[in-house]
Structure formats: structure tokens, C-alpha cells
Motif scaffolding. Structure first.
Motif, PDB file in Angstrom:
ATOM      1  N   SER A  74       0.634  -1.207   0.063  1.00 17.11           N
ATOM      2  CA  SER A  74       0.130  -0.036   0.016  1.00 17.11           C
ATOM      3  C   SER A  74       0.708   1.389   0.022  1.00 17.11           C
ATOM      4  CB  SER A  74      -0.951   0.015   1.349  1.00 17.11           C
ATOM      5  OG  SER A  74      -0.199   0.059   2.465  1.00 17.11           O
ATOM      6  N   LEU A  75       2.323   1.124   0.360  1.00 16.19           N
ATOM      7  CA  LEU A  75       2.831   2.344   0.443  1.00 16.19           C
ATOM      8  C   LEU A  75       3.919   2.566  -0.972  1.00 16.19           C
ATOM      9  CD1 LEU A  75       3.951   2.370   4.055  1.00 16.19           C
ATOM     10  CD2 LEU A  75       2.281   3.882   3.109  1.00 16.19           C
ATOM     11  N   TYR A  76       3.900   1.692  -1.812  1.00 17.23           N
ATOM     12  CA  TYR A  76       4.609   2.140  -3.130  1.00 17.23           C
ATOM     13  C   TYR A  76       3.884   1.622  -4.424  1.00 17.23           C
ATOM     14  CZ  TYR A  76       6.679  -2.667  -3.406  1.00 17.23           C
ATOM     15  OH  TYR A  76       6.988  -4.107  -3.732  1.00 17.23           O
ATOM     16  N   ASP A  77       4.204   2.068  -5.573  1.00 16.62           N
ATOM     17  CA  ASP A  77       3.582   1.788  -6.666  1.00 16.62           C
ATOM     18  C   ASP A  77       4.720   1.668  -7.570  1.00 16.62           C
ATOM     19  OD1 ASP A  77       0.716   1.387  -6.265  1.00 16.62           O
ATOM     20  OD2 ASP A  77       0.748   3.516  -6.053  1.00 16.62           O
ATOM     21  N   VAL A  78       4.834   0.822  -8.925  1.00 16.51           N
ATOM     22  CA  VAL A  78       5.589   0.661  -9.684  1.00 16.51           C
ATOM     23  C   VAL A  78       5.210   1.319 -11.120  1.00 16.51           C
ATOM     24  CG1 VAL A  78       7.262  -0.853 -10.917  1.00 16.51           C
ATOM     25  CG2 VAL A  78       6.855  -1.423  -8.467  1.00 16.51           C
ATOM     26  N   PHE A  79       6.028   2.339 -11.493  1.00 12.29           N
ATOM     27  CA  PHE A  79       5.573   2.935 -12.650  1.00 12.29           C
ATOM     28  C   PHE A  79       6.956   2.707 -13.659  1.00 12.29           C
ATOM     29  CE2 PHE A  79       3.698   5.372  -9.361  1.00 12.29           C
ATOM     30  CZ  PHE A  79       2.538   5.891  -9.956  1.00 12.29           C
ATOM     31  N   VAL A  80       6.595   2.478 -14.927  1.00 11.15           N
ATOM     32  CA  VAL A  80       7.283   2.144 -16.011  1.00 11.15           C
ATOM     33  C   VAL A  80       7.429   3.276 -17.247  1.00 11.15           C
ATOM     34  CG1 VAL A  80       8.231   0.618 -17.966  1.00 11.15           C
ATOM     35  CG2 VAL A  80       8.055  -0.035 -15.741  1.00 11.15           C
ATOM     36  N   ILE A  81       8.015   4.064 -17.614  1.00  9.99           N
ATOM     37  CA  ILE A  81       8.181   5.014 -18.615  1.00  9.99           C
ATOM     38  C   ILE A  81       8.660   4.208 -19.935  1.00  9.99           C
ATOM     39  CG2 ILE A  81       8.719   7.251 -19.537  1.00  9.99           C
ATOM     40  CD1 ILE A  81       9.965   7.819 -16.776  1.00  9.99           C
ATOM     41  N   ALA A  82       7.755   3.867 -20.743  1.00 16.74           N
ATOM     42  CA  ALA A  82       8.130   3.031 -22.193  1.00 16.74           C
ATOM     43  C   ALA A  82       8.174   4.401 -22.942  1.00 16.74           C
ATOM     44  CB  ALA A  82       7.021   2.176 -22.465  1.00 16.74           C
ATOM     45  N   ASP A  83       9.737   4.775 -22.844  1.00 17.21           N
ATOM     46  CA  ASP A  83      10.105   6.184 -23.821  1.00 17.21           C
ATOM     47  C   ASP A  83      10.630   5.667 -25.101  1.00 17.21           C
ATOM     48  OD1 ASP A  83      10.893   8.624 -23.957  1.00 17.21           O
ATOM     49  OD2 ASP A  83      12.899   8.264 -23.401  1.00 17.21           O
ATOM     50  N   ASN A  84       9.727   6.115 -26.088  1.00 19.25           N
ATOM     51  CA  ASN A  84      10.166   5.926 -27.510  1.00 19.25           C
ATOM     52  C   ASN A  84      10.313   4.581 -27.984  1.00 19.25           C
ATOM     53  OD1 ASN A  84       9.917   8.772 -28.471  1.00 19.25           O
ATOM     54  ND2 ASN A  84      11.814   9.084 -27.383  1.00 19.25           N
ATOM     55  N   CYS A  85       9.584   3.482 -27.283  1.00 21.64           N
ATOM     56  CA  CYS A  85       9.996   2.042 -27.542  1.00 21.64           C
ATOM     57  C   CYS A  85       9.209   1.873 -28.717  1.00 21.64           C
ATOM     58  CB  CYS A  85       9.117   1.389 -26.236  1.00 21.64           C
ATOM     59  SG  CYS A  85      10.065   1.487 -24.586  1.00 21.64           S
ATOM     60  N   THR A  86       9.988   0.757 -29.475  1.00 24.14           N
ATOM     61  CA  THR A  86       9.479   0.226 -30.781  1.00 24.14           C
ATOM     62  C   THR A  86       9.168  -1.335 -30.479  1.00 24.14           C
ATOM     63  OG1 THR A  86      11.699   0.154 -31.583  1.00 24.14           O
ATOM     64  CG2 THR A  86      10.452   2.051 -32.136  1.00 24.14           C
ATOM     65  N   ASP A  87       9.664  -1.891 -29.324  1.00 23.07           N
ATOM     66  CA  ASP A  87       9.464  -3.337 -29.114  1.00 23.07           C
ATOM     67  C   ASP A  87       8.201  -3.533 -27.884  1.00 23.07           C
ATOM     68  OD1 ASP A  87      10.334  -2.227 -26.681  1.00 23.07           O
ATOM     69  OD2 ASP A  87      12.243  -3.551 -26.500  1.00 23.07           O
ATOM     70  N   ASN A  88       8.459  -4.487 -27.316  1.00 20.72           N
ATOM     71  CA  ASN A  88       7.272  -4.773 -26.306  1.00 20.72           C
ATOM     72  C   ASN A  88       7.375  -4.518 -24.945  1.00 20.72           C
ATOM     73  OD1 ASN A  88       5.573  -6.106 -28.316  1.00 20.72           O
ATOM     74  ND2 ASN A  88       7.042  -7.929 -28.119  1.00 20.72           N
ATOM     75  N   THR A  89       8.264  -3.562 -24.782  1.00 17.41           N
ATOM     76  CA  THR A  89       8.671  -3.267 -23.242  1.00 17.41           C
ATOM     77  C   THR A  89       7.228  -2.769 -22.520  1.00 17.41           C
ATOM     78  OG1 THR A  89      10.915  -2.325 -23.561  1.00 17.41           O
ATOM     79  CG2 THR A  89       9.656  -1.436 -21.812  1.00 17.41           C
ATOM     80  N   ALA A  90       6.573  -1.959 -23.178  1.00 18.79           N
ATOM     81  CA  ALA A  90       5.088  -1.411 -22.301  1.00 18.79           C
ATOM     82  C   ALA A  90       4.283  -2.728 -22.134  1.00 18.79           C
ATOM     83  CB  ALA A  90       4.566  -0.372 -23.273  1.00 18.79           C
ATOM     84  N   THR A  91       3.920  -3.552 -23.041  1.00 14.49           N
ATOM     85  CA  THR A  91       3.243  -4.812 -22.966  1.00 14.49           C
ATOM     86  C   THR A  91       3.753  -5.581 -21.746  1.00 14.49           C
ATOM     87  OG1 THR A  91       2.606  -4.658 -25.038  1.00 14.49           O
ATOM     88  CG2 THR A  91       2.131  -6.890 -24.034  1.00 14.49           C
ATOM     89  N   ILE A  92       4.919  -6.067 -21.727  1.00  9.63           N
ATOM     90  CA  ILE A  92       5.685  -6.997 -20.742  1.00  9.63           C
ATOM     91  C   ILE A  92       5.760  -6.213 -19.545  1.00  9.63           C
ATOM     92  CG2 ILE A  92       7.684  -7.935 -19.944  1.00  9.63           C
ATOM     93  CD1 ILE A  92       8.618  -8.142 -22.702  1.00  9.63           C
ATOM     94  N   ALA A  93       5.794  -4.892 -19.241  1.00  5.57           N
ATOM     95  CA  ALA A  93       6.058  -4.330 -17.934  1.00  5.57           C
ATOM     96  C   ALA A  93       4.525  -4.191 -17.341  1.00  5.57           C
ATOM     97  CB  ALA A  93       6.395  -2.683 -18.222  1.00  5.57           C
ATOM     98  N   GLN A  94       3.430  -3.809 -18.231  1.00  3.64           N
ATOM     99  CA  GLN A  94       2.028  -3.846 -17.670  1.00  3.64           C
ATOM    100  C   GLN A  94       1.582  -5.412 -17.410  1.00  3.64           C
ATOM    101  OE1 GLN A  94      -0.990  -2.439 -20.634  1.00  3.64           O
ATOM    102  NE2 GLN A  94      -1.720  -1.433 -19.124  1.00  3.64           N
TER     103      GLN A  94
END
Length: 426
Positions: A74-94
Motif C-alpha cells: 500500500s505504500l509504493y507503486d511501480v511506474f514504467v516509462i516506455a520511452d520511444n519504445c518500438t518493442d514490447n517493453t510496455a506490454t511486458i511491464a504492464q
């Protein structure tokens, strides 16, 4: 000719002597740790932020690792910035449980711009956090990282750097010597300065910054070494960076010499850039505030200049041997015992540090090649000076995909014991 050369060479020798003695003395304050009373009750909330550009090979294990820290969910959340990504970084992180923010901006590239963008998003969220903890996508993180940062924040620290360990110290001789350099720096620089009350410098990852500092001063650090820029920005305002020796982050070191060259050249470029922009301001503020910590930071900003000066002096000294003397060598006037202690100490300190951390046998083998790594800084620093005004970001590809559990099983008994601790906080 000898008289004219002295105008250049004698001041140069005094500069070299000052820097050598200054850092040699500071280094000895890092061979022990001051007693520290820790606050073990979780109180502070964290936004854990990971900046990622095409990191599909390593982002999954890091997010899994971060979701299992010894800290209340409850005291932390994990955020990922998918910065100019052209691969599956965002999908895997989510998929692995991170809150993903996708950014596309082909004009403003680099981690500094990505962090600036993310902070503006973060401060608009309904949920508020006491601090941000920042990691790179290739990292693994010790389970007690947030606990350690919580303790520092509860004591009033605002900008904190964690211990920069190595994720892959035995992959190649390059990653091995890179790891040695970080271990040595952690002790004879970060810990040493912490022990005597000077300011550390943020290292790009394993960082923790109080949100009230970010809201008051803004991020505004978008150069090639955004971590150092933010350090100097807030230090000029009287906010020093403190050191959390037990808040450990495991960073992936370059595997090849050319990867190492490109990364370190970017660091050198950024260092020179910040030096020319911040040194006048830091000198003014250091004198105005009568703060030795700010003056010490000026000396740090001058480090690459010192390396260039000392290299030029070594070349001149070689010429001095080959031809009749053309300048006065003041080092010949110094007691030989002083010079011997300094020379021996420079090689002895890394050995002491490796003994303290109980380095594995592979590391001791890599120590033979450690001078190659150290002296390669000379041409890298020279190139960084020539290209100090170039702002193009160079991305280092990361491929060492390993879970925290797998990593622990390959490393020291100390880490195995740490990982085996009961998850009593959750």
C-alpha cells in the motif's frame, strides 16, 4: 626556455599534488562505516519509477523484483516509462504489474527528458507520494531497498543515493573491471564523503528524491548526465545528496570494451558540460553560504580537467627525461616517503575494498586488468572534452535477463541470507 616553462609547469604540478592528496585523504575515510541507527517502521510512500527504452529483454524480471520488495504494497507503486519504445517493453511491464506510461518524443530524447515528463504526470495524479525511487530497466534491487530509503527520509534526508552494485560482475573482463570500479567508488568516495559530512552525487539509478524537493526546485535535468546536473542544482541551494550504503541496486555492466567506451564517453561529455555551466555558480554559492560541501562539489566537477592536466604533465615529464631539463620539477623537492605512500595507497585501496566485500575469485583475476580500465579513461576523457557540446544520447543495449532469485543463488552467502528473510512486513 626553462624560465618560461615554469610559468605553466609549476602551477600544473601544484594542481596535481592538491587533487592527489585531497582524494587520497578522503579515500581513507571510506575503509570503515560509522554506526547508524535505523528506523525500521515503514512510514513513507514511494513512486518507484523505471525509465525504459526498448528494454523488453530485462524489464520483466525487474518489475517482478520490485513487486516483491520488503515493504507494504500500500505504500509504493511501480511506474514504467516506455520511452520511444518500438518493442514490447510496455506490454511486458504492464503484464508484470507495473503502471505503464508511454512517451513518444523524437526530438527530446534521453532519460532526463523522460523523467521530466513523468514527474509532470505523477504530480497530477490523485494519489500522492512522499518520495520517488528511480531505477534503470536493467537493474535488480535488494528487497530492503525501500526500507533503507524510508529510514533515511524519516531522518530528514531529501536526496539519497543507494549502493551501486553489479548484476553481472563475472560475465566478461569488461563487466568485471567495471564492477570493481563501482565497488571501489562506493567505498572510497561515496561512503567516505558520507562519513565526513560531504555531499555525494546521484548515480543515475538507485536514487531516492523527496517529492517536496522536486516540487520546489523542479527536475530540469535533461543533459547527458542528468543525475549529476540535478545533484549540483539542489546542492547550490543547500540540499546535499546523502548515501545509503545498505540500499543496494544491482546494475548491468557493459559486456564489451566498445560498449564501455561509449557509455563512459557520454558520462565524460556530460561531466564537462555541467562543469562549464555550474562551476561559476557553485563557487559563488559556496563562498556566499560558507559551505565546504559546495566547494568540494566544485573540486569534483574539475576531476576530468585534473585527469587531462596530469596526463599532460606525465608526457612533459617523459620529455624532460629525454632532453635537457626545460622546467623545474617540484616533486623532486618532496620527501620520497610522501610520494611512496600515495603511490602504494592508490593500488592498495582497491585490494582493501575487495577484501571487505569478500569478492569472489573471478574478481581477483579481473583485478589484473583493472589498470587497463582505469587508464582507458584518459582517451575517453579527452574525447569527452572535444565533444562536450554534443547532446546526442547513446543508448546501451541490455541483455542480461535474470530474476532476483537466480541472481542471489549465484552470489555471496550474505545476499542469500538477505533473500531468505521472511516477508514479515508485507
Amino acid at each position: 626556455m626553462n624560465f618560461m616553462a615554469d610559468y605553466v609547469m609549476i602551477p600544473m604540478q601544484f594542481i596535481i599534488f592538491f587533487f592527489t592528496v585531497y582524494y587520497f585523504v578522503i579515500a581513507f575515510f571510506g575503509v570503515w562505516r560509522r554506526a547508524e541507527e535505523k528506523i525500521l517502521k515503514p512510514e513513507k510512500s514511494f513512486a518507484v519509477i523505471v525509465a525504459a527504452h526498448n528494454e523488453e529483454q530485462v524489464i520483466g524480471p525487474l518489475v517482478d523484483n520490485l513487486k516483491m520488495l520488503n515493504y507494504p504494497n500500500s505504500l509504493y507503486d511501480v511506474f514504467v516509462i516506455a520511452d520511444n519504445c518500438t518493442d514490447n517493453t510496455a506490454t511486458i511491464a504492464q503484464k508484470n504489474g507495473a503502471l505503464v506510461f508511454e512517451r513518444t518524443n523524437h526530438e527530446q530524447k534521453g532519460k532526463g527528458f523522460a523523467m521530466e515528463w513523468m514527474f509532470s504526470k505523477l504530480f497530477k495524479l490523485e494519489k500522492k507520494y512522499d518520495a520517488v525511487a528511480i531505477f534503470d530497466a536493467d537493474n535488480l534491487v535488494h528487497p530492503n531497498f525501500l526500507l533503507e530509503m524510508n529510514s533515511k527520509l524519516c531522518k530528514g534526508d531529501k536526496v539519497i543515493q543507494g549502493y551501486l552494485d553489479a548484476k553481472n560482475p563475472h560475465d566478461t573482463w569488461v563487466s568485471g573491471t567495471f564492477a570493481i570500479a563501482f565497488w571501489v567508488t562506493n567505498h572510497i568516495w561515496h561512503l567516505a564523503k558520507s562519513n565526513i559530512g560531504l555531499s555525494s552525487v546521484l548515480g543515475g539509478t538507485g536514487m531516492c528524491i523527496s517529492t517536496d524537493i522536486l516540487e520546489e526546485f523542479g527536475w530540469g535535468a535533461t543533459c547527458l548526465t542528468e543525475d549529476m546536473e540535478f545533484t549540483m542544482k539542489v546542492l547550490a541551494k543547500g540540499v546535499r545528496t546523502t548515501w545509503a550504503h545498505d540500499a543496494i541496486v544491482y546494475d548491468e555492466k557493459p559486456l564489451t570494451f566498445m560498449q564501455s567506451w561509449r557509455q563512459r564517453k557520454r558520462w565524460a561529455q556530460g561531466h564537462f558540460d555541467i562543469a562549464q555551466r555550474y562551476i561559476p555558480k557553485m563557487i559563488k554559492e559556496g563562498i556566499k553560504q560558507k559551505d565546504i560541501r559546495i566547494i568540494d562539489a566544485v573540486i569534483h566537477l574539475l576531476q576530468p580537467h585534473f585527469l587531462l592536466i596530469s596526463t599532460a604533465f606525465v608526457i612533459a615529464s617523459y620529455i624532460q627525461i629525454q632532453v635537457p631539463p626545460f622546467y623545474t620539477n617540484i616533486y623532486s623537492l618532496l620527501p620520497s616517503q610522501i610520494l611512496s605512500i600515495i603511490m602504494i595507497g592508490q593500488y592498495l585501496l582497491p585490494v582493501i575494498i575487495l577484501m571487505r566485500i569478500r569478492a569472489q575469485w573471478q574478481t581477483w583475476a579481473y583485478l589484473i586488468l583493472y589498470p587497463v580500465f582505469i587508464y582507458s579513461w584518459i582517451p575517453i576523457t579527452f574525447m569527452g572534452f572535444l565533444h562536450r557540446n554534443r547532446k546526442a544520447w547513446s543508448h546501451t543495449q541490455h541483455t542480461r535477463s535474470i530474476s532476483y532469485e537466480e541472481f542471489v543463488m549465484k552470489n555471496t552467502d550474505f545476499n542469500k541470507e538477505a533473500f531468505a528473510e521472511k516477508q514479515i512486513i508485507k
